[in-house]
Design an enzyme around this catalytic site. Structure first.
Site, PDB file in Angstrom:
ATOM      1  N   HIS A 123       0.928  -1.074   0.081  1.00  0.00           N
ATOM      2  CA  HIS A 123       0.097   0.116  -0.002  1.00  0.00           C
ATOM      3  C   HIS A 123       0.888   1.100  -0.099  1.00  0.00           C
ATOM      4  CE1 HIS A 123      -2.867   2.920   1.754  1.00  0.00           C
ATOM      5  NE2 HIS A 123      -3.797   2.243   1.622  1.00  0.00           N
ATOM      6  N   ASP A 200       3.145  -4.160   8.069  1.00  0.00           N
ATOM      7  CA  ASP A 200       1.906  -3.283   7.962  1.00  0.00           C
ATOM      8  C   ASP A 200       0.735  -4.351   7.852  1.00  0.00           C
ATOM      9  OD1 ASP A 200      -0.397  -2.234   6.958  1.00  0.00           O
ATOM     10  OD2 ASP A 200       0.515  -1.537   4.998  1.00  0.00           O
ATOM     11  N   GLN A 203      -4.463  -5.106   6.918  1.00  0.00           N
ATOM     12  CA  GLN A 203      -5.436  -6.055   6.394  1.00  0.00           C
ATOM     13  C   GLN A 203      -5.622  -7.495   7.106  1.00  0.00           C
ATOM     14  OE1 GLN A 203      -7.958  -5.150   4.468  1.00  0.00           O
ATOM     15  NE2 GLN A 203      -6.957  -2.934   3.829  1.00  0.00           N
ATOM     16  N   LYS A 226     -10.365  -0.537  10.343  1.00  0.00           N
ATOM     17  CA  LYS A 226     -10.390  -1.995   9.536  1.00  0.00           C
ATOM     18  C   LYS A 226     -10.937  -3.073  10.493  1.00  0.00           C
ATOM     19  CE  LYS A 226      -7.314   0.218   6.058  1.00  0.00           C
ATOM     20  NZ  LYS A 226      -7.972   0.314   5.112  1.00  0.00           N
ATOM     21  N   CYS A 362      -4.781   2.384  -3.851  1.00  0.00           N
ATOM     22  CA  CYS A 362      -3.421   2.859  -3.089  1.00  0.00           C
ATOM     23  C   CYS A 362      -2.507   1.968  -3.463  1.00  0.00           C
ATOM     24  CB  CYS A 362      -3.743   3.493  -1.787  1.00  0.00           C
ATOM     25  SG  CYS A 362      -5.063   4.339  -1.329  1.00  0.00           S
TER      26      CYS A 362
HETATM   27  N1  PLP Z   1      -1.713  -0.429   4.704  1.00  0.00           N
HETATM   28  C1  PLP Z   1      -2.826  -1.198   4.133  1.00  0.00           C
HETATM   29  C2  PLP Z   1      -2.512  -2.457   3.605  1.00  0.00           C
HETATM   30  C3  PLP Z   1      -4.121  -0.644   4.019  1.00  0.00           C
HETATM   31  O1  PLP Z   1      -4.979  -1.579   3.316  1.00  0.00           O
HETATM   32  C4  PLP Z   1      -4.028   0.490   4.262  1.00  0.00           C
HETATM   33  C5  PLP Z   1      -5.450   1.249   4.191  1.00  0.00           C
HETATM   34  O2  PLP Z   1      -6.474   0.752   3.322  1.00  0.00           O
HETATM   35  C6  PLP Z   1      -3.468   1.243   4.855  1.00  0.00           C
HETATM   36  C7  PLP Z   1      -1.939   0.727   4.918  1.00  0.00           C
HETATM   37  C8  PLP Z   1      -3.502   2.631   5.698  1.00  0.00           C
HETATM   38  O3  PLP Z   1      -4.419   2.638   6.583  1.00  0.00           O
HETATM   39  P1  PLP Z   1      -4.961   4.131   6.977  1.00  0.00           P
HETATM   40  O4  PLP Z   1      -5.556   4.929   6.049  1.00  0.00           O
HETATM   41  O5  PLP Z   1      -5.999   3.440   8.105  1.00  0.00           O
HETATM   42  O6  PLP Z   1      -3.699   4.728   7.786  1.00  0.00           O
END
Ligand code: PLP
Length: 404
Positions: A123, A200, A203, A226, A362
């Protein structure tokens, strides 16, 4: 099935509504999940009954708020099996958590020529902060390529990990393709060369139990929204040896021990990283989301999600004009329809009350690597989705095809 999904759905008021004349089929859980009543109640209770700032005053309400806030930290620590609640830092979400590490570790402990290793399927939140670190320090960003099934190429990763690798930052589950990355193997490979590791987990935490000690990572980042909690609250787990070494990244109230005009000494972690009034209600509600999840049979829920995934993959496989991208394993399925722009398909699904997401999710570099210039349509599950939801999506695609 040990859990009755229809009963669980009653905990989520948002799900029971009509959208565009149809019962809502919510399949955009990778973007954000719906919130169960106990989480809504926790928010309401905090603002209605105990609203006060934390760690500051000696009055009763402040004491209650502080206890609830710190209890939530302990719940989160247990939820991810962190050794101590002092290793749990509240952030606004995954993005802020990764930025905190990029600042505190990347900018202070990385040097010109050091290598930062990420993967093609990250992401943007796990790409851009490292690019910024590289630009500021002269470190070099390296990227694990994809294998033939759009997963991470472990052999290539083995070649990329060397004595110059200082930091590995890797997604647990791809938000765009729903693939579970071999994080444990990658962490072990990175640790063998002394690299710092960050996962990270945005998900992952909403789908399956996570054990940061078993993974052996130095940092683990995730977002409350999430995993059934509110927006604006997230977590950075960090090993205490790192939290002690890292400098604070924002400064002001709450994060200090003593201040004079000449000099300031900082509080111990995690408070050193929590300048200003935190998202108290969000943290308490995240604690409520953890309680909610811990009260369910998570293995049964995971099996249910796997059954939904299998149903969707079977249904899509029977459609000649649909191509599923990669090998989805958790949460999300990305697909494209011949000649049809994903946005057109999503609009026709939305007209039938079916919420999916389209575009690059993203993850622009991933879409480029896969040659998907318009991105994909992504259907993403949570345990409260039903076999009827999947059937509605499949029927919705058939209907959209007729209309196109
Ligand atoms: N990393 C992953 C794998 C994501 O799916 C997301 C959000 O879709 C993020 C990071 C960023 O999360 P946040 O926007 O809640 O900071």
């Amino acid at each position: 099935m040990l859990v009755d999904i229809q009963v669980l759905r009653r905990d989520f008021p948002t799900l029971a509504q009509i959208v565009n004349g149809h019962p809502l089929v919510y399949l955009d859980n990778a973007a954000t999940t719906q919130k169960p009543q106990p989480v809504l109640d926790a928010l309401n209770h905090y603002y209605r009954d105990t609203n006060a700032n934390v760690h500051r005053a000696s009055h009763a309400l402040s004491g209650q708020a502080t206890r609830a806030f710190e209890l939530a930290r302990e719940k989160v620590a247990r939820f991810i099996h962190a050794p101590s609640a002092t290793e749990v830092i509240w952030t606004r979400g995954t993005t802020e958590a990764i930025n905190l590490v990029a600042f505190g570790v990347g900018r202070h402990f990385l040097h010109a020529g050091d290598e930062i290793l990420i993967s093609t399927s990250e992401h943007h939140a796990n790409i851009v902060p490292w690019q910024q670190v590289a630009a500021a320090t002269g470190a070099i960003l390296k990227v694990i390529p994809l294998n033939a099934s759009a997963g991470l190429d472990l052999t290539a990763a083995g070649r990329l990990i060397n004595e110059r690798t200082r930091l590995l930052a890797i997604g647990h589950v791809s938000n765009a393709l729903g693939q579970v990355n071999p994080v444990a193997e990658l962490i072990a490979m990175a640790r063998a060369v002394g690299a710092i590791t960050l996962v990270d987990g945005a998900q992952a935490v909403g789908h399956f139990p996570v054990d940061v000690q078993a993974l052996g990572c130095d940092f683990y980042a995730f977002s409350g929204h999430k995993m059934f909690a509110p927006t604006g609250i997230g977590v950075l787990y960090g090993k205490s040896e790192w939290l002690e070494k890292m400098p604070p990244w924002q400064s002001g109230g709450e994060m200090i021990k003593n201040v004079t005009f000449e000099h300031t000494t900082f509080a111990e972690p995690p408070f050193k990283f929590e300048a200003g009034t935190p998202n108290i209600a969000g943290a308490i509600a995240l604690g409520a989301a953890v309680d909610y999840l811990q009260g369910l049979d998570r293995i049964a829920l995971l099996k249910h999600e796997q059954a939904l995934l299998a149903q969707l993959l079977d249904g899509l496989a029977a459609m000649d004009d649909i191509r599923v991208i990669g090998r989805p394993q958790a949460g999300a399925v990305s697909f494209v329809m011949n000649e049809v722009h994903p946005q057109d398909l999503a609009t026709l699904l939305d007209m039938q009350g079916i919420a999916v997401r389209t575009g690059h999710h993203c993850a622009m570099p991933l879409m480029q690597a896969l040659g998907l210039k318009n991105g994909t349509v992504r259907a993403s599950f949570s345990f409260y989705n039903t076999h009827d939801d999947v059937a509605a999506l499949l029927a919705g695609i058939d209907k959209a095809r007729e209309l196109l």
